[in-house]
Design a protein around this motif. Structure first.
Motif, PDB file in Angstrom:
ATOM      1  N   GLY A  56     -21.186 -48.870 -42.090  1.00  0.00           N
ATOM      2  CA  GLY A  56     -20.570 -49.155 -41.080  1.00  0.00           C
ATOM      3  C   GLY A  56     -20.963 -48.268 -39.722  1.00  0.00           C
ATOM      4  N   VAL A  67     -18.789 -55.107 -36.777  1.00  0.00           N
ATOM      5  CA  VAL A  67     -20.311 -54.541 -36.524  1.00  0.00           C
ATOM      6  C   VAL A  67     -21.015 -55.711 -36.143  1.00  0.00           C
ATOM      7  CG1 VAL A  67     -22.095 -53.171 -37.399  1.00  0.00           C
ATOM      8  CG2 VAL A  67     -19.615 -52.595 -37.919  1.00  0.00           C
ATOM      9  N   TYR A 112     -23.294 -55.532 -43.371  1.00  0.00           N
ATOM     10  CA  TYR A 112     -22.398 -54.980 -42.616  1.00  0.00           C
ATOM     11  C   TYR A 112     -20.793 -55.242 -43.140  1.00  0.00           C
ATOM     12  CZ  TYR A 112     -26.080 -54.630 -39.255  1.00  0.00           C
ATOM     13  OH  TYR A 112     -27.448 -54.362 -38.532  1.00  0.00           O
ATOM     14  N   SER A 138     -16.753 -46.526 -37.440  1.00  0.00           N
ATOM     15  CA  SER A 138     -16.793 -46.051 -38.669  1.00  0.00           C
ATOM     16  C   SER A 138     -15.995 -44.596 -38.630  1.00  0.00           C
ATOM     17  CB  SER A 138     -18.170 -45.590 -39.289  1.00  0.00           C
ATOM     18  OG  SER A 138     -18.883 -44.599 -38.305  1.00  0.00           O
TER      19      SER A 138
END
Length: 432
Positions: free
Chosen positions: A350, A369, A364, A285
């Motif tokens: 995320g 992920v 997600y 992220s």
């Protein structure tokens, strides 16, 4: 002390639930009307994690009218909370990454056990194994908002391509790839020594491979000393890597000034200076936030390399919410944090895996992920972050003894590892 065997079962249950799409599980209803007041939430989260969590708090505010205040505790949550408690101004809720700290606080009477809708939400939305992880002496105090996969290394595909490097699978290939990168004029590693928890993560991954799962459990509970030959061997491997020429961005002294956020920029920022960052799924992220590299395309991850044929192993971490007050607004937020809606809001940002079994895997943001959840599920061995299981004075804070000693090691990786192991053992004997 939470046993790592229970965490292995919990992770397996979480991944199984995600793969099944969580069909047939019904969230517990939560009363959100007739509430008022202000709830202060303390956590160490910053950057993307903090921004995503604030979205959860904002949704709770809109549903209930309760005001929320987010307070950053920095890296040392335990020390921050102890100061607030001693001063008579504890927050309403805290997000704590160390199970050992939660157990200590619960037994001192600083935490409030969950009941009513908060307990109902945990029971409905979490597996029995995850519920057990938040239980101390038969009472449920915490609920896990996230589980982090810490046994991966992120890399820039352009750097690997420029040096002609393929994804390494073993430690020998890992070291060879780093040397090839260095020979091509590309600094291999960004090591965020300023955030010392990253150093304990790296040690734990190496040690789990070298010492094996049984010794990992014993060392985590100080049933074997830090002078054990397996510890010395792990330190030797790390020392050789960190002391090799041109391995670390900024050199060993410079690495001690780089914190976690900066290390992401050093690899994936506008002017990247290194090729590899060994840290958890939450790096993804941060890469997305930086904007230059695309996760899964130009920024990818590889499993932590195996050492001498050891089984594929995974170190995980997790943050659990605990209540220091038991007023209606506080317990309503605890119930909401355990809800399907809350988990999915957080998941959309995320960078982490939710243990909430009612969350839709489609929440997600990408396959990366979802793939990390699969990576956890396919591992032969899963263990919880060792430093988080230790007493806060040893492994869980900015002044923790293990943190400080590993920072010294990063600054001088050619030091005598037997002497370092002896100092770690002396600290452990005191802190445990």
């Amino acid at each position: 002390m939470i046993r790592t065997a229970r965490l292995s079962a919990a992770l397996a249950a979480m991944v199984t639930a995600a793969a099944a799409g969580c069909g047939g599980t019904t969230s517990a209803p939560i009363t959100t009307s007739g509430l008022s007041g202000t709830v202060e939430v303390v956590a160490k989260w910053s950057g993307v994690e903090q921004a995503n969590f604030k979205k959860v708090l904002e949704r709770f505010e809109k549903k209930t009218g309760v005001k929320t205040v987010y307070t950053s505790a920095g890296d040392d949550v335990a020390s921050f909370l102890n100061q607030k408690i001693s001063g008579g101004t504890p927050p309403s809720i805290a997000l704590v990454p160390q199970p050992g700290t939660v157990a200590e606080m619960a037994r001192r009477g600083n935490l409030k056990p969950l009941g009513g809708e908060a307990l109902d939400a945990v029971t409905a939305n979490y597996s029995a194994a995850w519920k057990d992880l938040g239980t101390v002496d038969g009472k449920v105090y915490g609920l896990y908002l996230k589980a982090a996969e810490k046994s991966i290394c992120w890399y820039r595909t352009d750097a690997f391509a420029a040096a002609g490097v393929q994804e390494p699978k073993t430690w020998e290939e890992f070291v060879a790839a780093a040397r090839t990168l260095a020979d091509a004029g590309i600094t291999p590693f960004a090591v965020p020594g300023g955030s010392a928890w990253t150093l304990t993560d790296f040690f734990e991954n190496v040690y789990l491979q070298v010492g094996g799962p049984d010794n990992y459990d014993r060392l985590a509970t100080h049933q074997i000393p830090w002078t054990d030959p397996t510890v010395v061997e792990a330190l030797q491997l790390i020392g050789r890597l960190w002391s090799a020429p041109r391995m670390i961005d900024g050199g060993n002294a410079g690495a001690l000034k780089i914190d976690f956020s900066q290390s992401v920029a050093e690899v994936f920022g506008e002017k990247p200076k290194a090729a590899i960052l060994c840290e958890g799924d939450f790096v993804g992220s941060e890469i997305t936030k930086a904007g230059r590299y695309k996760v899964g395309v130009t920024a990818r991850y590889l499993p932590f390399p195996t050492i001498r044929g050891a089984k594929r192993s995974v170190v995980v971490g997790g943050d659990q919410a605990v209540a220091l007050k038991d007023d209606k607004a506080t317990m309503a937020l605890m119930a909401y944090l355990a809800s399907k809606e809350s988990a999915e809001i957080f998941a959309r940002g995320g960078g982490f895996i939710t243990p909430n079994r009612t969350a839709d895997p489609a929440a997600y943001p990408d396959d990366t992920v979802r793939g990390l959840a699969t990576l956890v599920g396919s591992a032969d061995v899963i263990k919880f972050d060792m430093s988080d299981l230790a007493p806060a004075s040893f492994g869980g804070g900015t002044n923790a003894d293990e943190w400080k000693l590993l920072q010294e090691f990063l600054g001088n990786p050619a030091m005598d590892v037997n002497a370092l192991a002896a100092r770690l053992e002396a600290a452990a004997a005191k802190d445990f």
